[in-house]
Design an enzyme around this catalytic site. Sequence first.
Site, PDB file in Angstrom:
ATOM      1  N   GLU A 165      70.315   0.566  39.870  1.00  0.00           N
ATOM      2  CA  GLU A 165      69.173   0.975  40.685  1.00  0.00           C
ATOM      3  C   GLU A 165      68.486   2.147  40.005  1.00  0.00           C
ATOM      4  O   GLU A 165      69.110   3.177  39.722  1.00  0.00           O
ATOM      5  CB  GLU A 165      69.577   1.353  42.112  1.00  0.00           C
ATOM      6  CG  GLU A 165      68.357   1.701  42.950  1.00  0.00           C
ATOM      7  CD  GLU A 165      68.595   1.701  44.449  1.00  0.00           C
ATOM      8  OE1 GLU A 165      67.737   2.237  45.181  1.00  0.00           O
ATOM      9  OE2 GLU A 165      69.632   1.168  44.896  1.00  0.00           O
ATOM     10  N   THR A 194      64.375   1.676  53.442  1.00  0.00           N
ATOM     11  CA  THR A 194      64.549   3.016  52.911  1.00  0.00           C
ATOM     12  C   THR A 194      63.586   3.979  53.605  1.00  0.00           C
ATOM     13  O   THR A 194      62.643   3.562  54.286  1.00  0.00           O
ATOM     14  CB  THR A 194      64.277   3.058  51.400  1.00  0.00           C
ATOM     15  OG1 THR A 194      62.870   2.859  51.174  1.00  0.00           O
ATOM     16  CG2 THR A 194      65.069   1.967  50.669  1.00  0.00           C
ATOM     17  N   ARG A 195      63.799   5.258  53.386  1.00  0.00           N
ATOM     18  CA  ARG A 195      62.913   6.257  53.986  1.00  0.00           C
ATOM     19  C   ARG A 195      61.479   6.106  53.471  1.00  0.00           C
ATOM     20  O   ARG A 195      60.521   6.371  54.199  1.00  0.00           O
ATOM     21  CB  ARG A 195      63.428   7.668  53.711  1.00  0.00           C
ATOM     22  CG  ARG A 195      63.456   8.057  52.242  1.00  0.00           C
ATOM     23  CD  ARG A 195      64.006   9.462  52.041  1.00  0.00           C
ATOM     24  NE  ARG A 195      65.268   9.604  52.723  1.00  0.00           N
ATOM     25  CZ  ARG A 195      65.685  10.739  53.301  1.00  0.00           C
ATOM     26  NH1 ARG A 195      64.928  11.810  53.244  1.00  0.00           N
ATOM     27  NH2 ARG A 195      66.838  10.815  53.897  1.00  0.00           N
ATOM     28  N   ASP A 247      57.520   6.036  42.117  1.00  0.00           N
ATOM     29  CA  ASP A 247      56.359   6.923  42.210  1.00  0.00           C
ATOM     30  C   ASP A 247      55.115   6.132  41.832  1.00  0.00           C
ATOM     31  O   ASP A 247      55.040   5.582  40.729  1.00  0.00           O
ATOM     32  CB  ASP A 247      56.546   8.114  41.260  1.00  0.00           C
ATOM     33  CG  ASP A 247      55.582   9.249  41.574  1.00  0.00           C
ATOM     34  OD1 ASP A 247      54.398   8.960  41.886  1.00  0.00           O
ATOM     35  OD2 ASP A 247      55.991  10.411  41.498  1.00  0.00           O
ATOM     36  N   ASP A 250      54.557  -0.432  48.070  1.00  0.00           N
ATOM     37  CA  ASP A 250      53.531  -0.584  49.099  1.00  0.00           C
ATOM     38  C   ASP A 250      52.135  -0.305  48.536  1.00  0.00           C
ATOM     39  O   ASP A 250      51.176  -0.212  49.303  1.00  0.00           O
ATOM     40  CB  ASP A 250      53.808   0.381  50.257  1.00  0.00           C
ATOM     41  CG  ASP A 250      53.855   1.829  49.793  1.00  0.00           C
ATOM     42  OD1 ASP A 250      54.654   2.135  48.883  1.00  0.00           O
ATOM     43  OD2 ASP A 250      53.097   2.675  50.330  1.00  0.00           O
TER      44      ASP A 250
END
Length: 239
Positions: A69, A216-217, A143, A179
Amino acid sequence: MDDRKHPSGAPWRNFYGRFKGKTLRPSQHAYLAEDLAALSPGPVSWEDNPERHPLDPAAICGGRPLWLEIGFGGGEHLVHQAGLNPEVGLIGCEPFENGVAMTLGKLRQAEVGNVAIHPGDVRDLFDVLPDACIERAFLLYPDPWPKKRHHRRRFVTPEHLEPLARVLKPGAIFRVATDIPDYVRQTLQEVPRAGFEWLAEGPEDWRRPWADWTRTRYEQKALREGRTPHYMTFRRNPA
């Protein structure tokens, strides 16, 4: 090409993220001091491995098949997958100290023993991983670097994708979640060029999360702010 070198002899690699954030809690300092060294996949840093000797995959996580990951953030997905797949070893890379400390706390609580942690740049790990040793890789909410002049900083560029392709076994799965629509565009443009096949057969294949997914957050923040997650699955082409 930038020919500068660090004092350690490492190639000069610009890093554009953060290494530290807000002050760690005492418990998080304890996790770093007490747990991190034992979870190392081996000598990765240039200081510990200046000759860049390859790591032995059989010495990582008890010789289990290895997943990777890249940028595990707060560790939600990394710890989740470790619990679901005890027969697999997961290597997590994350240069942000606060995320590493948070993840170490989650690992203690979950009591999983099949995770290795590299608290640094994944490019340094790529230097010392042998060819075709990773069976699955994850890049989850990286990012986005939204400004066009910063797109070269994204992970989905040849600087990162070419060594990733080298360490993945032929047929290995590479999952990407984001996203950001333009990150989707760049991913679909660059990842196939690096030797991968996109496995989507219809729109639902990138709109629906994977069956073993955990939110996830970063995904929770995206949903709160009205952005749509995309889930892309690629397969490493045969050599």
